[in-house]
Design an enzyme around this catalytic site. Structure first.
Site, PDB file in Angstrom:
ATOM      1  N   ARG A 139      -0.218 -28.329  35.859  1.00  0.00           N
ATOM      2  CA  ARG A 139      -0.521 -27.285  34.877  1.00  0.00           C
ATOM      3  C   ARG A 139      -1.173 -26.109  35.578  1.00  0.00           C
ATOM      4  O   ARG A 139      -1.978 -26.290  36.502  1.00  0.00           O
ATOM      5  CB  ARG A 139      -1.505 -27.803  33.809  1.00  0.00           C
ATOM      6  CG  ARG A 139      -0.863 -28.568  32.700  1.00  0.00           C
ATOM      7  CD  ARG A 139      -1.877 -28.861  31.621  1.00  0.00           C
ATOM      8  NE  ARG A 139      -2.435 -27.657  31.012  1.00  0.00           N
ATOM      9  CZ  ARG A 139      -1.831 -26.957  30.059  1.00  0.00           C
ATOM     10  NH1 ARG A 139      -0.669 -27.324  29.603  1.00  0.00           N
ATOM     11  NH2 ARG A 139      -2.412 -25.882  29.559  1.00  0.00           N
ATOM     12  N   GLU A 197      -6.430 -17.503  41.228  1.00  0.00           N
ATOM     13  CA  GLU A 197      -5.623 -17.226  40.030  1.00  0.00           C
ATOM     14  C   GLU A 197      -4.132 -17.307  40.303  1.00  0.00           C
ATOM     15  O   GLU A 197      -3.355 -17.719  39.455  1.00  0.00           O
ATOM     16  CB  GLU A 197      -5.924 -15.817  39.551  1.00  0.00           C
ATOM     17  CG  GLU A 197      -7.102 -15.757  38.633  1.00  0.00           C
ATOM     18  CD  GLU A 197      -7.393 -14.332  38.247  1.00  0.00           C
ATOM     19  OE1 GLU A 197      -6.454 -13.610  37.886  1.00  0.00           O
ATOM     20  OE2 GLU A 197      -8.572 -13.946  38.337  1.00  0.00           O
ATOM     21  N   HIS A 219      -0.551 -29.017  48.679  1.00  0.00           N
ATOM     22  CA  HIS A 219       0.816 -28.555  48.423  1.00  0.00           C
ATOM     23  C   HIS A 219       1.729 -29.011  49.566  1.00  0.00           C
ATOM     24  O   HIS A 219       1.380 -28.850  50.743  1.00  0.00           O
ATOM     25  CB  HIS A 219       0.828 -27.024  48.313  1.00  0.00           C
ATOM     26  CG  HIS A 219       2.167 -26.495  47.941  1.00  0.00           C
ATOM     27  ND1 HIS A 219       2.647 -26.522  46.655  1.00  0.00           N
ATOM     28  CD2 HIS A 219       3.149 -25.974  48.706  1.00  0.00           C
ATOM     29  CE1 HIS A 219       3.866 -26.026  46.644  1.00  0.00           C
ATOM     30  NE2 HIS A 219       4.206 -25.678  47.869  1.00  0.00           N
ATOM     31  N   ASN A 228      -6.538 -27.614  46.218  1.00  0.00           N
ATOM     32  CA  ASN A 228      -5.236 -28.174  45.842  1.00  0.00           C
ATOM     33  C   ASN A 228      -4.480 -28.591  47.096  1.00  0.00           C
ATOM     34  O   ASN A 228      -4.705 -28.032  48.175  1.00  0.00           O
ATOM     35  CB  ASN A 228      -4.427 -27.115  45.086  1.00  0.00           C
ATOM     36  CG  ASN A 228      -3.073 -27.623  44.628  1.00  0.00           C
ATOM     37  OD1 ASN A 228      -2.945 -28.755  44.145  1.00  0.00           O
ATOM     38  ND2 ASN A 228      -2.036 -26.813  44.793  1.00  0.00           N
TER      39      ASN A 228
HETATM   40  C1  GRF Z   1       2.160 -34.086  46.049  1.00  0.00           C
HETATM   41  O1  GRF Z   1       3.324 -33.895  46.807  1.00  0.00           O
HETATM   42  C2  GRF Z   1       1.315 -32.855  46.044  1.00  0.00           C
HETATM   43  O2  GRF Z   1       1.373 -32.135  47.230  1.00  0.00           O
HETATM   44  C3  GRF Z   1       1.917 -32.046  44.919  1.00  0.00           C
HETATM   45  O3  GRF Z   1       2.259 -32.992  43.944  1.00  0.00           O
HETATM   46  C4  GRF Z   1       2.509 -34.254  44.560  1.00  0.00           C
HETATM   47  C5  GRF Z   1       1.637 -35.269  43.878  1.00  0.00           C
HETATM   48  O4  GRF Z   1       1.875 -36.577  44.324  1.00  0.00           O
HETATM   49  N1  GRF Z   1       0.997 -31.017  44.478  1.00  0.00           N
HETATM   50  P1  GRF Z   1       0.877 -37.744  43.929  1.00  0.00           P
HETATM   51  O5  GRF Z   1       0.772 -37.764  42.429  1.00  0.00           O
HETATM   52  O6  GRF Z   1      -0.439 -37.476  44.588  1.00  0.00           O
HETATM   53  O7  GRF Z   1       1.513 -39.004  44.451  1.00  0.00           O
END
Ligand code: GRF
Length: 190
Positions: A92, A143, A110, A108
């Site tokens: 979200r 943001e 990524h 976060n």
């Molecule tokens: C991961 O690849 C993370 O980088 C991305 O969403 C995925 C989440 O995987 N933002 P999990 O739920 O931690 O297994």
């Protein structure tokens, strides 16, 4: 005093698991005190319960708009004296008001070398683009989606003839190493 961390998830929670596991070693600078999911069926909730961590489920469908939803998340975080928020597959977008409150204390993960391949399909996009390298980034949340300052980033070479499944698996493995490291780094304990 260990920093009180909350993890926000929407699904599998394998990164949550990596953060939990790393928090259980002696002298960990943080403890996971709360897991919030926007999805009732998120497997990460089972992981949290197994680890004895408090959970909260908050469906956006129960709120009139994003701002009200985020206000409720913020309320739960404050009630639990949370100091750091880790997004781990939380699908979200957070309101600018929420991000402003938590600026510098929300991070976060990524699955790409940001700023390359932002968004929800980073692994498959890197694979289809046939780039030589992709990777994993842990960054501060701002943001703008997937755009905050990088905390840690690590490259991963896509092998010749590698399948998408193999690449996905290797990316996740790398994520699980990098996320706890990055969290410790922002806590000044790496
Ligand atoms: C991961 O690849 C993370 O980088 C991305 O969403 C995925 C989440 O995987 N933002 P999990 O739920 O931690 O297994």
């Amino acid at each position: 005093m260990k920093k009180r961390v909350a993890v926000l998830i929407s699904g599998n929670g394998s990164n949550l698991q990596a953060l939990i596991d790393a928090s259980l070693v002696t002298n960990s600078p943080y403890s996971i005190e709360l897991v919030i999911s926007n999805k009732l069926e998120a497997f990460g909730l089972i992981r949290a319960k197994k680890a004895g961590i408090k959970t909260a489920i908050l469906s956006h469908k129960d709120f009139a708009d994003r701002k009200l939803y985020d206000q409720q998340i913020n309320k739960i975080l404050e009630e639990n004296n949370i100091e750091i928020v880790c997004l781990a597959g939380f699908m979200r977008i957070l309101s600018k008001e929420f991000v402003h409150i938590w600026r510098g204390k929300i991070i976060n993960i990524h699955p790409s070398m940001l700023p390359e391949f932002k968004g929800a399909h980073a692994i498959v996009e890197a694979f289809n683009a046939k780039v030589e390298y992709t990777g994993v980034t842990v960054h501060h949340v701002t943001e703008e989606m997937d755009a905050g300052e990088v905390i840690l980033q690590e490259k991963l070479k896509i092998e010749k003839g590698e399948s998408l499944e193999s690449l996905t698996e290797r990316i996740h493995k790398l994520e699980h190493q990098l996320y706890p490291k990055a969290l410790k780094k922002i806590l000044g304990a790496d």
